[in-house]
Design a protein around this motif. Structure first.
Motif, PDB file in Angstrom:
ATOM      1  N   GLU A  61       0.816  -1.219   0.000  1.00  0.00           N
ATOM      2  CA  GLU A  61       0.000   0.000   0.000  1.00  0.00           C
ATOM      3  C   GLU A  61       0.845   1.262   0.000  1.00  0.00           C
ATOM      4  N   VAL A  62       2.052   1.161   0.537  1.00  0.00           N
ATOM      5  CA  VAL A  62       2.973   2.295   0.557  1.00  0.00           C
ATOM      6  C   VAL A  62       4.344   1.788   0.127  1.00  0.00           C
ATOM      7  N   ALA A  63       5.210   2.718  -0.248  1.00  0.00           N
ATOM      8  CA  ALA A  63       6.548   2.348  -0.713  1.00  0.00           C
ATOM      9  C   ALA A  63       7.552   2.371   0.434  1.00  0.00           C
ATOM     10  N   ARG A  64       8.529   1.497   0.334  1.00  0.00           N
ATOM     11  CA  ARG A  64       9.695   1.550   1.202  1.00  0.00           C
ATOM     12  C   ARG A  64      10.850   2.130   0.401  1.00  0.00           C
ATOM     13  N   ALA A  65      11.757   2.801   1.086  1.00  0.00           N
ATOM     14  CA  ALA A  65      12.838   3.505   0.400  1.00  0.00           C
ATOM     15  C   ALA A  65      13.664   2.575  -0.482  1.00  0.00           C
ATOM     16  N   GLU A  66      13.842   1.331  -0.060  1.00  0.00           N
ATOM     17  CA  GLU A  66      14.675   0.413  -0.834  1.00  0.00           C
ATOM     18  C   GLU A  66      14.022  -0.011  -2.146  1.00  0.00           C
ATOM     19  N   TRP A  67      12.743   0.286  -2.324  1.00  0.00           N
ATOM     20  CA  TRP A  67      12.056  -0.016  -3.586  1.00  0.00           C
ATOM     21  C   TRP A  67      12.098   1.149  -4.567  1.00  0.00           C
ATOM     22  N   VAL A  68      12.548   2.315  -4.110  1.00  0.00           N
ATOM     23  CA  VAL A  68      12.448   3.549  -4.909  1.00  0.00           C
ATOM     24  C   VAL A  68      13.717   3.764  -5.721  1.00  0.00           C
ATOM     25  N   ARG A  69      13.570   3.955  -7.027  1.00  0.00           N
ATOM     26  CA  ARG A  69      14.696   4.217  -7.921  1.00  0.00           C
ATOM     27  C   ARG A  69      14.862   5.720  -8.198  1.00  0.00           C
ATOM     28  N   LEU A  70      13.734   6.427  -8.214  1.00  0.00           N
ATOM     29  CA  LEU A  70      13.741   7.871  -8.472  1.00  0.00           C
ATOM     30  C   LEU A  70      12.600   8.491  -7.700  1.00  0.00           C
ATOM     31  N   VAL A  71      12.870   9.627  -7.056  1.00  0.00           N
ATOM     32  CA  VAL A  71      11.819  10.389  -6.391  1.00  0.00           C
ATOM     33  C   VAL A  71      11.858  11.814  -6.931  1.00  0.00           C
ATOM     34  N   VAL A  72      10.678  12.396  -7.160  1.00  0.00           N
ATOM     35  CA  VAL A  72      10.572  13.726  -7.767  1.00  0.00           C
ATOM     36  C   VAL A  72       9.707  14.617  -6.883  1.00  0.00           C
ATOM     37  N   GLU A  73      10.180  15.824  -6.638  1.00  0.00           N
ATOM     38  CA  GLU A  73       9.381  16.835  -5.950  1.00  0.00           C
ATOM     39  C   GLU A  73       9.223  18.051  -6.850  1.00  0.00           C
ATOM     40  N   ILE A  74       7.986  18.471  -7.049  1.00  0.00           N
ATOM     41  CA  ILE A  74       7.670  19.702  -7.769  1.00  0.00           C
ATOM     42  C   ILE A  74       7.474  20.776  -6.708  1.00  0.00           C
ATOM     43  N   GLY A 115      18.731   6.614   1.263  1.00  0.00           N
ATOM     44  CA  GLY A 115      19.467   5.846   0.264  1.00  0.00           C
ATOM     45  C   GLY A 115      18.804   5.764  -1.095  1.00  0.00           C
ATOM     46  N   ILE A 116      17.882   6.677  -1.386  1.00  0.00           N
ATOM     47  CA  ILE A 116      17.220   6.685  -2.694  1.00  0.00           C
ATOM     48  C   ILE A 116      18.209   7.194  -3.742  1.00  0.00           C
ATOM     49  N   PRO A 117      18.489   6.419  -4.776  1.00  0.00           N
ATOM     50  CA  PRO A 117      19.626   6.727  -5.658  1.00  0.00           C
ATOM     51  C   PRO A 117      19.476   7.966  -6.525  1.00  0.00           C
ATOM     52  N   HIS A 118      18.243   8.358  -6.883  1.00  0.00           N
ATOM     53  CA  HIS A 118      18.067   9.515  -7.759  1.00  0.00           C
ATOM     54  C   HIS A 118      16.930  10.402  -7.264  1.00  0.00           C
ATOM     55  N   PHE A 119      17.166  11.705  -7.305  1.00  0.00           N
ATOM     56  CA  PHE A 119      16.190  12.699  -6.859  1.00  0.00           C
ATOM     57  C   PHE A 119      16.143  13.836  -7.869  1.00  0.00           C
ATOM     58  N   TRP A 120      14.938  14.224  -8.270  1.00  0.00           N
ATOM     59  CA  TRP A 120      14.764  15.398  -9.125  1.00  0.00           C
ATOM     60  C   TRP A 120      13.938  16.428  -8.388  1.00  0.00           C
ATOM     61  N   ARG A 121      14.324  17.684  -8.520  1.00  0.00           N
ATOM     62  CA  ARG A 121      13.540  18.809  -8.023  1.00  0.00           C
ATOM     63  C   ARG A 121      13.135  19.670  -9.207  1.00  0.00           C
TER      64      ARG A 121
END
Length: 206
Positions: free
Chosen positions: A108-121, A142-148
């Protein structure tokens, strides 16, 4: 897979305990309210953000559809999905690319180890949180990629046209390093977290 809400329906909107002691079920209850707000917990602090604007949602929807079309089969792009921090509630990123398998098994929710990219607008109501606080928390997780993504004029913008995308990659010391910065009117080819082409101007079209 369609992006779903970060919560399941609750029969009550009451919240037990203090923000730092909320469980996942109580977090779901908070985000089941009909006010459209997002309720996030960072270091025990409850952060309430109003519903995103039309432009914010539009950009997020377009980017999710694009990432869904280019990401590997074993991944999926989702919006408005909760992310546990230290396996506790939790934030609701604008967009994530996550491993598909856990959600096929009804996560139902994500764990950080499952996330490849996270994006914040970056939103007007949560500028500091989007630019600095979440940036730090995602790196610590430990999320490997982040976009702002900046949609509104900002300090240091220079002559770049909006929207401007800042792409970061995680270093060995669990800190992000800025790898690319691209404004509208430009095109960028990336190989990580998977091959893709970024065209910011297309994301903001109505």
């Amino acid at each position: 897979m369609k992006a779903g809400k970060p919560h399941r329906k609750a029969t009550s909107t009451s919240v037990r305990g203090t923000p730092g002691e909320l469980g996942v079920d109580e977090w779901f209850e908070l985000n089941s309210r009909d006010d459209g707000s997002r309720y996030e917990l960072i270091d025990g602090n409850l952060i309430v953000s109003p519903a995103p604007s039309f432009g914010h949602r539009r950009l997020g929807d377009r980017l999710r559809a694009y990432l869904e079309s280019v990401c590997p089969r074993e991944m999926v792009a989702v919006t408005a999905t909760g992310l546990l921090l230290d396996r506790k509630p939790g934030v609701i990123p604008d967009l994530m690319v996550v491993d598909r398998a856990p959600f096929e098994e009804d996560a139902e929710v994500a764990r950080a180890e499952w996330v490849r990219l996270v994006v914040e607008i970056v939103s007007r109501s949560a500028t500091a949180t989007d630019r600095r606080i979440k940036h730090t928390k995602y790196a610590e997780a430990g999320i490997p990629h982040f976009w702002r993504i900046e949609m509104r004029p900002f300090r240091g913008q220079g002559n770049e046209k909006l929207s401007v995308i800042f792409a970061y990659a995680l270093e060995a010391n669990n800190e992000y390093r800025l790898t690319h910065r691209i404004g509208a009117g430009s095109t960028l080819e990336l190989t990580e977290p998977f091959p893709l082409t970024l065209v910011p101007a297309v994301l903001t079209e109505i």
